[in-house]
Write an enzyme that holds these catalytic residues in place. Structure first.
Site, PDB file in Angstrom:
ATOM      1  N   LYS A  84      37.234 -15.873  25.191  1.00 22.72           N
ATOM      2  CA  LYS A  84      36.693 -16.796  24.196  1.00 22.72           C
ATOM      3  C   LYS A  84      35.229 -16.460  23.961  1.00 22.72           C
ATOM      4  O   LYS A  84      34.531 -15.977  24.866  1.00 22.72           O
ATOM      5  CB  LYS A  84      36.801 -18.248  24.683  1.00 22.72           C
ATOM      6  CG  LYS A  84      36.802 -19.277  23.564  1.00 22.72           C
ATOM      7  CD  LYS A  84      38.135 -19.344  22.842  1.00 22.72           C
ATOM      8  CE  LYS A  84      38.183 -20.485  21.856  1.00 22.72           C
ATOM      9  NZ  LYS A  84      39.512 -20.651  21.269  1.00 22.72           N
ATOM     10  N   VAL A 123      42.563 -28.210  11.450  1.00 23.93           N
ATOM     11  CA  VAL A 123      43.851 -28.477  12.099  1.00 23.93           C
ATOM     12  C   VAL A 123      44.206 -29.956  11.998  1.00 23.93           C
ATOM     13  O   VAL A 123      45.336 -30.313  11.661  1.00 23.93           O
ATOM     14  CB  VAL A 123      43.824 -28.026  13.568  1.00 23.93           C
ATOM     15  CG1 VAL A 123      45.152 -28.359  14.240  1.00 23.93           C
ATOM     16  CG2 VAL A 123      43.554 -26.539  13.668  1.00 23.93           C
ATOM     17  N   GLY A 168      39.152 -31.956  11.196  1.00 21.89           N
ATOM     18  CA  GLY A 168      38.817 -30.602  10.796  1.00 21.89           C
ATOM     19  C   GLY A 168      40.036 -29.923  10.194  1.00 21.89           C
ATOM     20  O   GLY A 168      40.991 -30.587   9.770  1.00 21.89           O
TER      21      GLY A 168
END
Length: 373
Positions: free
Chosen positions: A105, A206, A204
């Site tokens: 990440k 999603v 947001g």
């Protein structure tokens, strides 16, 4: 203070870049989240304002793949902790989803609204190019499809672009939607959402796409977001009930769907939950791994985040498959998320263990098998 040393395996950024890339050593990190990580890269460019962390957790299954988050963390240590926890989650997510990738990440410490400049992204692209073959990335919080396209013109190890599989958010939402139905089926014997109350934290990309699917299927939505404009839009679009961000956890709902940042489920907040199911897209929903036991003891069914939200990962990983991206094949794999969850729910119930413990155990079994092969 964290100490860094110059890496031995990176090629120098091209051109006149002011970027420096260093390797944070294991003995310099005094964070519990570091445990098990293979490598952490730190990229800095004072001229563009870039401070970026790329954490690689485990590559037993393949090179690291994970999104890039752009967020104004309150401190470097907070950003590093975020990167470490997220990369570890990506290892488990990749293993459970059956991809040929490890966990990584990236976190860029910046305000995505005011500090995400072309200069900063160009410097980050130099860092990505230097990590080619070790780390592949895509969108996350604060990094848009347009940003991914921008990075892809400068670095080959960027997926989820307009010329590839596209924005992964709708696919993540698709998997979460069917994951919620799987949780309802396990708990109530039916996956019907008609009249089911769902409290969605975060609107947001999603969260919004998830609300669209839930609303279309008859769910009654309660929503919140730090952006009040987004809340008003949800009220108009979905007939949603709005709550302040600090009130959403105690909302009267059947399902709580965390779709914002992580760490929302803790020993302090879990007692206020009224929902009987927790199933959402946010990464690292648990403040501590052991907090899942509190959910189990409260008879709240928890869908482990890195299982239910794996749709986006599955979709972008498909870009790197032999033969190139095949959307039908990718969506067929996303369609397996409900079955995976159902199997986890059943195993956890039989063994009287928290669902996240069972999930982590399955993931580690696959990783150890790959390492031994």
């Amino acid at each position: 203070m964290l100490h860094v040393r110059e890496p031995r395996t990176l090629r120098k950024p091209a051109g006149k870049s002011k970027l420096t890339i260093s390797d944070i050593t294991a003995d310099a990190v005094r964070l519990s989240a570091y445990e098990g990580h293979e490598r952490i890269w730190l990229g800095r460019d004072n001229e563009s304002g870039l401070t970026a962390i790329v954490a690689i957790h485990n590559t037993a299954l393949g090179p690291a793949l994970g999104g890039t988050r752009v967020w104004p963390h309150e401190s470097f240590e907070a950003a590093l902790t975020d990167a470490l926890r997220l990369s570890r989650g990506m290892t488990y997510k990749s293993a459970i989803a059956g991809t040929a990738f490890g966990g990584g990440k990236a976190v860029i410490i910046a305000d995505p609204k005011t500090e995400k400049t072309p200069s900063l992204l160009s410097s980050y692209a130099d860092m990505l190019a230097a990590l080619e073959g070790q780390f592949f990335t895509a969108e996350d919080v604060g990094l848009s499809l347009a940003d991914a396209d921008f990075l892809r013109t400068r670095a080959p190890n960027v997926v989820g672009t307009g010329s590839g599989s596209g924005n992964p958010s709708p696919v993540t939402a698709h998997g979460v939607f069917f994951g919620i139905k799987a949780a309802l089926k396990h708990r109530r014997g039916t996956d019907s959402l008609k009249g089911i109350g769902v409290a969605v934290q975060g609107l947001g990309s999603v969260g919004w796409a998830l609300c669209e699917k839930l609303h279309e299927d008859g769910a009654a939505l309660t929503v919140t977001d730090i952006d009040t404009t987004r809340i008003e839009e949800a009220k108009r679009a979905f007939g949603a009930t709005a709550l302040a961000p600090d009130a959403i956890l105690s909302a009267e709902a059947d399902v709580f769907a965390p779709c914002a940042l992580g760490g929302v489920l803790s020993r302090e907040t879990i007692p206020s939950l009224k929902a009987e199911i927790v199933a959402g897209s946010a990464n690292n929903q648990l403040a501590r791994h052991e907090d899942a036991r509190l959910l189990m003891e409260a008879s709240i069914l928890y869908a482990p985040d890195y299982v239910i939200n794996a749709g986006g990962l599955i979709n972008v990983a498909a870009e790197l498959a032999p033969g190139g991206y095949d959307r039908a094949a990718a969506m067929a794999r996303v369609a397996q998320i409900p079955k995976t969850l159902s199997d986890i729910f059943a195993r956890a119930e039989r063994q009287r263990r928290p669902t996240n413990e069972v999930t982590a155990e399955i993931a580690m079994e696959r990783i150890k098998a790959a390492a031994a092969a």
